[in-house]
Scaffold this motif. Structure first.
Motif, PDB file in Angstrom:
ATOM      1  N   VAL A  60     -14.441 -16.908 -50.436  1.00  0.00           N
ATOM      2  CA  VAL A  60     -14.801 -18.190 -51.042  1.00  0.00           C
ATOM      3  C   VAL A  60     -13.909 -18.506 -52.222  1.00  0.00           C
ATOM      4  CG1 VAL A  60     -16.659 -19.499 -52.147  1.00  0.00           C
ATOM      5  CG2 VAL A  60     -17.191 -17.927 -50.271  1.00  0.00           C
ATOM      6  N   GLY A  61     -13.617 -17.475 -53.056  1.00  0.00           N
ATOM      7  CA  GLY A  61     -12.765 -17.702 -54.219  1.00  0.00           C
ATOM      8  C   GLY A  61     -12.820 -16.539 -55.193  1.00  0.00           C
ATOM      9  N   SER A  62     -11.965 -16.605 -56.223  1.00  0.00           N
ATOM     10  CA  SER A  62     -11.940 -15.622 -57.307  1.00  0.00           C
ATOM     11  C   SER A  62     -12.267 -16.342 -58.609  1.00  0.00           C
ATOM     12  CB  SER A  62     -10.561 -14.964 -57.414  1.00  0.00           C
ATOM     13  OG  SER A  62     -10.290 -14.160 -56.287  1.00  0.00           O
ATOM     14  N   TYR A  63     -13.109 -15.712 -59.441  1.00  0.00           N
ATOM     15  CA  TYR A  63     -13.614 -16.379 -60.631  1.00  0.00           C
ATOM     16  C   TYR A  63     -13.509 -15.432 -61.831  1.00  0.00           C
ATOM     17  CZ  TYR A  63     -15.632 -19.022 -56.791  1.00  0.00           C
ATOM     18  OH  TYR A  63     -15.798 -19.725 -55.629  1.00  0.00           O
ATOM     19  N   ASP A  64     -13.019 -15.968 -62.948  1.00  0.00           N
ATOM     20  CA  ASP A  64     -12.920 -15.191 -64.178  1.00  0.00           C
ATOM     21  C   ASP A  64     -14.287 -15.118 -64.854  1.00  0.00           C
ATOM     22  OD1 ASP A  64     -10.184 -14.751 -63.903  1.00  0.00           O
ATOM     23  OD2 ASP A  64      -9.680 -16.644 -64.911  1.00  0.00           O
ATOM     24  N   LEU A  65     -14.593 -13.950 -65.420  1.00  0.00           N
ATOM     25  CA  LEU A  65     -15.838 -13.740 -66.147  1.00  0.00           C
ATOM     26  C   LEU A  65     -15.508 -13.178 -67.519  1.00  0.00           C
ATOM     27  CD1 LEU A  65     -18.030 -12.041 -63.385  1.00  0.00           C
ATOM     28  CD2 LEU A  65     -18.300 -14.352 -64.271  1.00  0.00           C
ATOM     29  N   ASP A  66     -15.770 -13.939 -68.540  1.00  0.00           N
ATOM     30  CA  ASP A  66     -15.521 -13.472 -69.900  1.00  0.00           C
ATOM     31  C   ASP A  66     -16.860 -13.160 -70.566  1.00  0.00           C
ATOM     32  OD1 ASP A  66     -14.050 -12.705 -72.061  1.00  0.00           O
ATOM     33  OD2 ASP A  66     -13.885 -14.723 -72.903  1.00  0.00           O
ATOM     34  N   ILE A  67     -17.632 -12.262 -69.933  1.00  0.00           N
ATOM     35  CA  ILE A  67     -18.952 -11.909 -70.437  1.00  0.00           C
ATOM     36  C   ILE A  67     -19.263 -10.476 -70.010  1.00  0.00           C
ATOM     37  CG2 ILE A  67     -20.020 -12.922 -68.379  1.00  0.00           C
ATOM     38  CD1 ILE A  67     -22.505 -13.496 -70.015  1.00  0.00           C
ATOM     39  N   GLU A  68     -19.866  -9.707 -70.926  1.00  0.00           N
ATOM     40  CA  GLU A  68     -20.337  -8.362 -70.591  1.00  0.00           C
ATOM     41  C   GLU A  68     -21.713  -8.517 -69.924  1.00  0.00           C
ATOM     42  OE1 GLU A  68     -18.896  -5.661 -70.484  1.00  0.00           O
ATOM     43  OE2 GLU A  68     -17.210  -5.679 -71.899  1.00  0.00           O
ATOM     44  N   TYR A  69     -21.701  -8.759 -68.644  1.00  0.00           N
ATOM     45  CA  TYR A  69     -22.919  -9.071 -67.903  1.00  0.00           C
ATOM     46  C   TYR A  69     -23.807  -7.836 -67.725  1.00  0.00           C
ATOM     47  CZ  TYR A  69     -20.290  -6.781 -64.211  1.00  0.00           C
ATOM     48  OH  TYR A  69     -19.572  -5.853 -63.495  1.00  0.00           O
ATOM     49  N   THR A  70     -25.114  -8.079 -67.625  1.00  0.00           N
ATOM     50  CA  THR A  70     -26.047  -7.045 -67.177  1.00  0.00           C
ATOM     51  C   THR A  70     -26.540  -7.345 -65.767  1.00  0.00           C
ATOM     52  OG1 THR A  70     -27.881  -8.232 -68.226  1.00  0.00           O
ATOM     53  CG2 THR A  70     -26.846  -6.471 -69.492  1.00  0.00           C
ATOM     54  N   ASP A  71     -26.376  -8.600 -65.344  1.00  0.00           N
ATOM     55  CA  ASP A  71     -26.799  -8.994 -64.006  1.00  0.00           C
ATOM     56  C   ASP A  71     -26.041 -10.251 -63.604  1.00  0.00           C
ATOM     57  OD1 ASP A  71     -28.205  -9.097 -61.598  1.00  0.00           O
ATOM     58  OD2 ASP A  71     -29.880 -10.222 -62.459  1.00  0.00           O
ATOM     59  N   ILE A  72     -25.848 -10.402 -62.296  1.00  0.00           N
ATOM     60  CA  ILE A  72     -25.267 -11.619 -61.720  1.00  0.00           C
ATOM     61  C   ILE A  72     -26.078 -11.950 -60.473  1.00  0.00           C
ATOM     62  CG2 ILE A  72     -23.248 -12.671 -60.615  1.00  0.00           C
ATOM     63  CD1 ILE A  72     -21.466 -10.857 -62.287  1.00  0.00           C
ATOM     64  N   PHE A  73     -26.467 -13.201 -60.322  1.00  0.00           N
ATOM     65  CA  PHE A  73     -27.141 -13.607 -59.085  1.00  0.00           C
ATOM     66  C   PHE A  73     -26.579 -14.937 -58.601  1.00  0.00           C
ATOM     67  CE2 PHE A  73     -29.920 -15.279 -62.457  1.00  0.00           C
ATOM     68  CZ  PHE A  73     -30.158 -16.584 -62.046  1.00  0.00           C
ATOM     69  N   PHE A  74     -26.690 -15.146 -57.294  1.00  0.00           N
ATOM     70  CA  PHE A  74     -26.160 -16.348 -56.662  1.00  0.00           C
ATOM     71  C   PHE A  74     -27.268 -17.385 -56.482  1.00  0.00           C
ATOM     72  CE2 PHE A  74     -23.190 -13.057 -55.223  1.00  0.00           C
ATOM     73  CZ  PHE A  74     -21.985 -13.657 -55.524  1.00  0.00           C
ATOM     74  N   GLY A  75     -26.881 -18.653 -56.661  1.00  0.00           N
ATOM     75  CA  GLY A  75     -27.758 -19.771 -56.354  1.00  0.00           C
ATOM     76  C   GLY A  75     -27.078 -20.647 -55.321  1.00  0.00           C
ATOM     77  N   GLU A  76     -27.534 -21.874 -55.192  1.00  0.00           N
ATOM     78  CA  GLU A  76     -26.940 -22.789 -54.231  1.00  0.00           C
ATOM     79  C   GLU A  76     -25.581 -23.263 -54.738  1.00  0.00           C
ATOM     80  OE1 GLU A  76     -27.956 -26.970 -51.860  1.00  0.00           O
ATOM     81  OE2 GLU A  76     -29.454 -26.031 -53.154  1.00  0.00           O
ATOM     82  N   ASN A  77     -24.517 -22.778 -54.108  1.00  0.00           N
ATOM     83  CA  ASN A  77     -23.138 -23.148 -54.443  1.00  0.00           C
ATOM     84  C   ASN A  77     -22.775 -22.813 -55.885  1.00  0.00           C
ATOM     85  OD1 ASN A  77     -20.608 -24.254 -53.620  1.00  0.00           O
ATOM     86  ND2 ASN A  77     -21.057 -26.119 -54.752  1.00  0.00           N
ATOM     87  N   MET A  78     -23.381 -21.721 -56.431  1.00  0.00           N
ATOM     88  CA  MET A  78     -23.043 -21.320 -57.793  1.00  0.00           C
ATOM     89  C   MET A  78     -23.477 -19.876 -58.013  1.00  0.00           C
ATOM     90  SD  MET A  78     -25.981 -23.123 -60.123  1.00  0.00           S
ATOM     91  CE  MET A  78     -27.693 -22.587 -60.007  1.00  0.00           C
ATOM     92  N   PHE A  79     -23.072 -19.303 -59.142  1.00  0.00           N
ATOM     93  CA  PHE A  79     -23.561 -17.988 -59.527  1.00  0.00           C
ATOM     94  C   PHE A  79     -23.833 -17.972 -61.025  1.00  0.00           C
ATOM     95  CE2 PHE A  79     -18.938 -17.654 -59.801  1.00  0.00           C
ATOM     96  CZ  PHE A  79     -18.734 -17.043 -61.026  1.00  0.00           C
TER      97      PHE A  79
END
Length: 398
Positions: A326-345
């Motif tokens: 689908v694509g590559s996305y930059d993350l500038d956050i020290e995440y503890t969790d990531i979840f997907f929604g409708e056409n987004m995360f």
């Protein structure tokens, strides 16, 4: 003769009159059609503008729509269990709905909790223990007691459980139905099939995927095997309906996204499988970087890597259930969790949150007003639930 001429004149006159009348009707109809088309075009144009504005709109803050109180437990962990909130620790687990009402409470004393979830169902066990508690969001489904030490567990949304049990000379892989009855027993040996390092049941409990690690002529290999516990599996040896060998690869995670799609993540590859009865490999992506985390839902797989860009901490590559990138996305956050929604995360930690669409538009990048233990979707656009130590807040981005 005069009468005939007169008749013919009158006839031509009537025909001209009728032709003119029909022409007026046609013009009127065409005018209405043009008017409708213009109105439709205007509506479509307005809708397109609204969609573009919606897609490009960036949220800067949020409003708390509602809030209910809760009692946070020190030393516990909160997880999303379907539309419920699971809180567990070494002393027990309990479940609450999004209004803060407790639905069940399970006490135990586990030193090392092994936990598996699928949808709104959870299996809770202790590494090296003998008991497995199977619950959904509303009640206990079963309690399974094993005769051998538990090493790993997996659960389906229907309440089926597969447990890896450690014997003296053999590793046993047992599968239990929702009533707790043992319906399948398999064995694994290091000198033949290998060690079952990872396993996962399909949501309906009809398929089981196991990743076996073993050595072959000095080479590390992983064998990803699919078992079918339905009618198809009854007609084949040991219920095996799929068998995939990966040389020089260790696969520490296998996962079903839905009843017909699964994936395996190795130290150097991502394999995706499709099929409700006998899954087949539909993609095999080779990876050259070390995976930091893996996230998924029914539609997407997200692999997080350290970013090579100095302006970002991480990069997440997203793949669809159809095995397309689908694509590559930059993350500038020290995440503890990531979840997907409708056409987004959504990526978040205790204090901040970033929401990005699959088109690469960052819809929100902000801070929480107080520490957040868990963030959940609500099913409504840009409305979420924030679980804190003392409350469950429903918030709407603005």
């Amino acid at each position: 003769m005069a009468d005939i001429k007169s008749y013919m004149k009158e006839k031509k006159k009537r025909e001209r009159s009728q032709a003119g009348y029909k022409e007026k009707i046609l013009k009127h109809k065409l005018s209405n059609v043009y008017r409708i088309l213009l109105m439709a075009a205007a509506v479509i144009a307005l809708a397109m503008v609204a969609v573009i504005q919606y897609r490009q709109h960036v949220y800067a803050d949020y409003d708390i729509v509602s809030a209910v109180s809760r009692e946070g437990a020190s030393g516990s962990t909160d997880l999303r269990l379907g539309n419920f909130i699971l809180t567990y620790s070494r002393d027990g687990a309990h479940c609450t709905d999004t209004k803060g009402n407790a639905t069940w409470n399970q006490t135990y004393e586990f030193q090392d909790v092994k936990l598996a979830m699928c949808g709104s169902t959870v299996a809770i066990a202790e590494y090296n223990g003998r008991n497995i508690y199977v619950q959904n969001g509303e009640k206990q489904i079963s309690k399974i007691t094993t005769t051998l030490p538990i090493r790993n567990v997996s659960v389906s949304s229907e309440g089926y459980v597969t447990a890896v049990l450690e014997g003296t000379d053999v590793t046993v892989i047992n599968t239990y139905d929702p009533s707790g009855q043992n319906i399948y027993e398999g064995e694994a040996r290091m000198n033949s099939s290998g060690y079952p390092a990872a396993l996962c049941l399909s949501p309906d409990g009809k398929l089981l995927c196991v990743a076996y690690w073993y050595l072959d002529s000095g080479l590390v290999k992983t064998n990803v095997t699919f078992y079918n516990f339905g009618d198809v599996g009854e007609n084949v040896n040991d219920c095996i309906v799929g068998f995939f060998v990966y040389t020089d690869t260790l696969v520490p995670q296998v996962q079903f996204m839905n009843n017909s799609t699964a994936f395996a993540v190795g130290d150097n590859r991502l394999a995706i499988y499709s099929g409700s009865y006998a899954p087949m490999e539909i993609a095999n992506y080779m990876l050259s970087e070390e995976i930091q985390s893996v996230f998924y839902n029914e539609e997407y797989i997200g692999l997080v890597f350290r970013s090579e860009d100095s302006e970002s901490l991480y990069r997440m590559d997203v793949y669809s259930a159809a095995a397309k990138m689908v694509g590559s996305y930059d993350l500038d956050i020290e995440y503890t969790d990531i979840f997907f929604g409708e056409n987004m995360f959504v990526a978040y930690n205790e204090t901040e949150c970033v929401i990005t669409t699959m088109d690469g538009v960052q819809k929100f990048n902000g801070e929480f007003s107080r520490p957040v233990r868990l963030m959940l979707p609500t099913g409504k656009p840009f409305r979420f639930m924030l679980v804190t130590d003392t409350s469950i807040d429903t918030v709407q981005l603005k």
